[in-house]
Design a protein around this motif. Structure first.
Motif, short mmCIF file in Angstrom:
data_model
loop_
_atom_site.label_atom_id
_atom_site.label_comp_id
_atom_site.label_asym_id
_atom_site.label_seq_id
_atom_site.Cartn_x
_atom_site.Cartn_y
_atom_site.Cartn_z
N SER A 49 31.13 13.62 -28.52
CA SER A 49 31.40 14.47 -27.35
C SER A 49 32.90 14.64 -27.12
N GLY A 50 33.62 14.89 -28.20
CA GLY A 50 35.06 15.19 -28.08
C GLY A 50 35.93 13.96 -27.91
N GLU A 51 35.34 12.76 -27.89
CA GLU A 51 36.18 11.57 -27.71
C GLU A 51 36.09 10.66 -28.93
N ARG A 52 37.25 10.11 -29.34
CA ARG A 52 37.23 9.19 -30.48
C ARG A 52 36.75 7.82 -30.05
N VAL A 53 35.78 7.30 -30.82
CA VAL A 53 35.17 6.02 -30.48
C VAL A 53 35.34 5.08 -31.69
N ALA A 54 35.74 3.82 -31.42
CA ALA A 54 35.90 2.83 -32.48
C ALA A 54 34.68 1.93 -32.47
N VAL A 55 33.91 1.94 -33.59
CA VAL A 55 32.68 1.15 -33.67
C VAL A 55 32.99 -0.09 -34.52
N PHE A 56 33.04 -1.25 -33.87
CA PHE A 56 33.44 -2.49 -34.55
C PHE A 56 32.23 -3.30 -34.98
N ARG A 57 32.35 -3.94 -36.16
CA ARG A 57 31.32 -4.87 -36.64
C ARG A 57 31.97 -6.25 -36.72
N TYR A 58 31.31 -7.24 -36.12
CA TYR A 58 31.90 -8.59 -36.10
C TYR A 58 30.80 -9.62 -35.89
N GLY A 59 30.82 -10.66 -36.72
CA GLY A 59 29.88 -11.79 -36.55
C GLY A 59 28.43 -11.37 -36.36
N GLY A 60 27.94 -10.40 -37.14
CA GLY A 60 26.55 -9.99 -37.03
C GLY A 60 26.26 -9.09 -35.84
N LYS A 61 27.30 -8.56 -35.19
CA LYS A 61 27.09 -7.68 -34.03
C LYS A 61 27.87 -6.37 -34.20
N VAL A 62 27.51 -5.37 -33.41
CA VAL A 62 28.24 -4.10 -33.43
C VAL A 62 28.50 -3.66 -31.98
N SER A 63 29.75 -3.35 -31.67
CA SER A 63 30.11 -2.84 -30.34
C SER A 63 30.99 -1.61 -30.51
N ALA A 64 31.00 -0.76 -29.49
CA ALA A 64 31.83 0.45 -29.58
C ALA A 64 32.68 0.59 -28.32
N ILE A 65 33.97 0.89 -28.52
CA ILE A 65 34.87 1.13 -27.38
C ILE A 65 35.70 2.38 -27.66
N LYS A 70 23.29 0.60 -30.97
CA LYS A 70 21.91 0.24 -31.35
C LYS A 70 21.84 0.23 -32.88
N ILE A 71 21.02 -0.65 -33.45
CA ILE A 71 20.82 -0.64 -34.91
C ILE A 71 19.37 -0.22 -35.17
N VAL A 72 19.21 0.77 -36.02
CA VAL A 72 17.84 1.16 -36.41
C VAL A 72 17.80 1.11 -37.93
N GLY A 73 17.04 0.13 -38.47
CA GLY A 73 17.01 -0.06 -39.92
C GLY A 73 18.39 -0.48 -40.39
N THR A 74 18.99 0.37 -41.27
CA THR A 74 20.34 0.04 -41.78
C THR A 74 21.40 0.91 -41.10
N LYS A 75 20.99 1.68 -40.10
CA LYS A 75 21.92 2.65 -39.49
C LYS A 75 22.47 2.14 -38.15
N VAL A 76 23.72 2.56 -37.87
CA VAL A 76 24.33 2.25 -36.56
C VAL A 76 24.23 3.50 -35.70
N LEU A 77 23.77 3.32 -34.45
CA LEU A 77 23.66 4.44 -33.52
C LEU A 77 24.55 4.14 -32.30
N VAL A 78 25.19 5.18 -31.79
CA VAL A 78 26.05 5.00 -30.60
C VAL A 78 25.68 6.08 -29.59
N HIS A 79 25.62 5.69 -28.29
CA HIS A 79 25.35 6.70 -27.26
C HIS A 79 26.68 7.34 -26.86
N PRO A 80 26.75 8.68 -26.84
CA PRO A 80 28.05 9.33 -26.59
C PRO A 80 28.56 9.24 -25.15
N CYS A 81 27.74 8.74 -24.19
CA CYS A 81 28.22 8.66 -22.81
C CYS A 81 29.11 7.43 -22.63
#
Ligand code: HEM
Ligand code: FES
Length: 343
Positions: A252-268, A319-330
């Protein structure tokens, strides 16, 4: 990092940077004035100083303008960026010395106030060959002063990042004024053709680097639009994100950094609160996302700097679905803690 407006702290790398800068400046002036006194036998010591200070500050300005795009194109140039403020302030002081020496040399001996003389001794504004080029240098110097005076983090904090950024973007009009100052000045004095040649080369290098960096950024800004369920957008395979690093995507027009660390994924948000540095090009150090530019840190799940620091950036649901990473744009408000997706 800041509690209030506390600046990024001094370190060994900054000292090395300053020693190299001081060594370069001293060598440049020694070579310029030494060689100038041999080659330009009729130039006075004042003229050599004026030319030495002027060319040195213009050279430093070119380096400053190239650092930004170079870092966008290749991370190996990042150390040059850490101390760019000292480079800028050094450049301003030599530009000031050049301007003051010029005003004393060319305008201080008459009845008029030297600053008035600077503007009224030549009013041939409609002539290219005799244009009052010194006035252009004066206006550029005013902009460089504004930038040097507000360069400290104290001003960044008090003026707010957008206002500070706007002031510092004025470096481009200042650069334009200086190109005109030097080119029009060269028509009126016996300066060597080397100056015009090097200036032309400098302009080409600055423009080429900026265009190349802009093209790279445009590829990055290509929107991810593969919407899956619940408005989440697929941003790629889990394995495409290296451990403790990020993948940067545009949602949605904004750059998002999706980090992977210690078996987890977060986005800021990808934009650092300090000087808009690219957080997604940083690493996770001691459990915190660390900005590659000056080391501000943020917790990956909340986008907040660890206490006692106060910076916060927006966060995004993952969110992780199978082998894919999903991010909500809001975007969630800066500092909102969101449960990381678990691999
Ligand atoms: C009050 C402001 C300024 C005044 C009065 C001024 C005046 C002058 C004068 C009189 C010259 C011709 C010198 C000569 O050929 O002997 C000159 C050239 C030059 N100026 Fe300025 N200037 C000002 C600001 C600046 C600034 C801010 C910069 C760069 C950051 C700059 C960079 C140069 C350069 C590179 C030259 C060509 C040097 C050469 O002649 O070899 N000037 N300026
Ligand atoms: S720490 Fe300076 S831009 Fe991020």
């Amino acid at each position: 990092m800041s509690v209030g407006y506390q600046a990024v702290s001094w370190n060994r790398q900054k000292r090395i940077y300053d020693v190299v800068l001081a060594g370069f400046v001293a060598s440049y002036l020694a070579i310029f004035i030494g060689a100038g006194s041999v080659v330009q036998r009729n130039a006075t010591a004042e003229t050599l100083l004026i030319r030495g200070f002027g060319t040195l500050s213009l050279l430093l300005l070119h380096v400053i303008l190239c650092i930004g795009p170079l870092c966008r194109l290749n991370r190996r140039f990042l150390p040059l960026l850490y101390n760019r403020r000292h480079l800028g302030v050094t450049m301003f002081f030599f530009a000031l010395a050049h301007g003051v020496f010029s005003i004393v040399q060319f305008h201080a001996l008459g009845d008029l106030n030297p600053l008035v003389s600077l503007f009224v001794s030549n009013t041939r504004y409609n002539s290219v060959a005799e244009f009052p080029f010194q006035a252009l240098g004066f206006f550029a110097l005013v902009i460089l002063f504004l930038m040097a005076a507000t360069s400290h983090d104290f001003w960044l904090h008090n003026l707010s990042a957008p206002v500070w950024k706007r002031i510092h973007m004025m470096v481009y009009p200042a650069y334009g004024l200086l190109i005109a100052h030097v080119s029009l000045g060269a028509l009126q004095s016996e300066t060597s053709p080397w100056l015009s040649g090097l200036l032309g080369l400098g302009i080409i290098v600055v423009i080429t680097l900026h265009v190349s960096a802009a093209m790279k950024e445009r590829c990055l800004d290509r929107e991810c639009t593969d919407a899956v369920a619940d408005g989440f957008i697929e941003v790629g395979e889990v394995r495409s994100i290296p451990e403790n690093r990020a993948k940067v995507v545009t949602l949605s027009g904004e750059r998002v950094a999706v980090f992977r660390y210690g078996g987890k994924v977060s986005a800021i948000s990808n934009v650092c609160r300090h000087q808009n540095g690219p957080l997604g090009e940083g690493r996770i150090i001691d459990g915190c996302i660390t900005c590659p530019w000056h080391g501000y840190q943020y917790l990956p799940d909340s986008g907040a700097s660890p206490p006692p620091f106060t910076e916060k950036v927006p966060t995004f649901q993952t969110k992780i679905v199978g082998t894919k990473v999903l991010v909500h744009p809001c975007a969630h408000p800066p500092g909102t803690r969101l449960e990381p997706a678990v691999l």
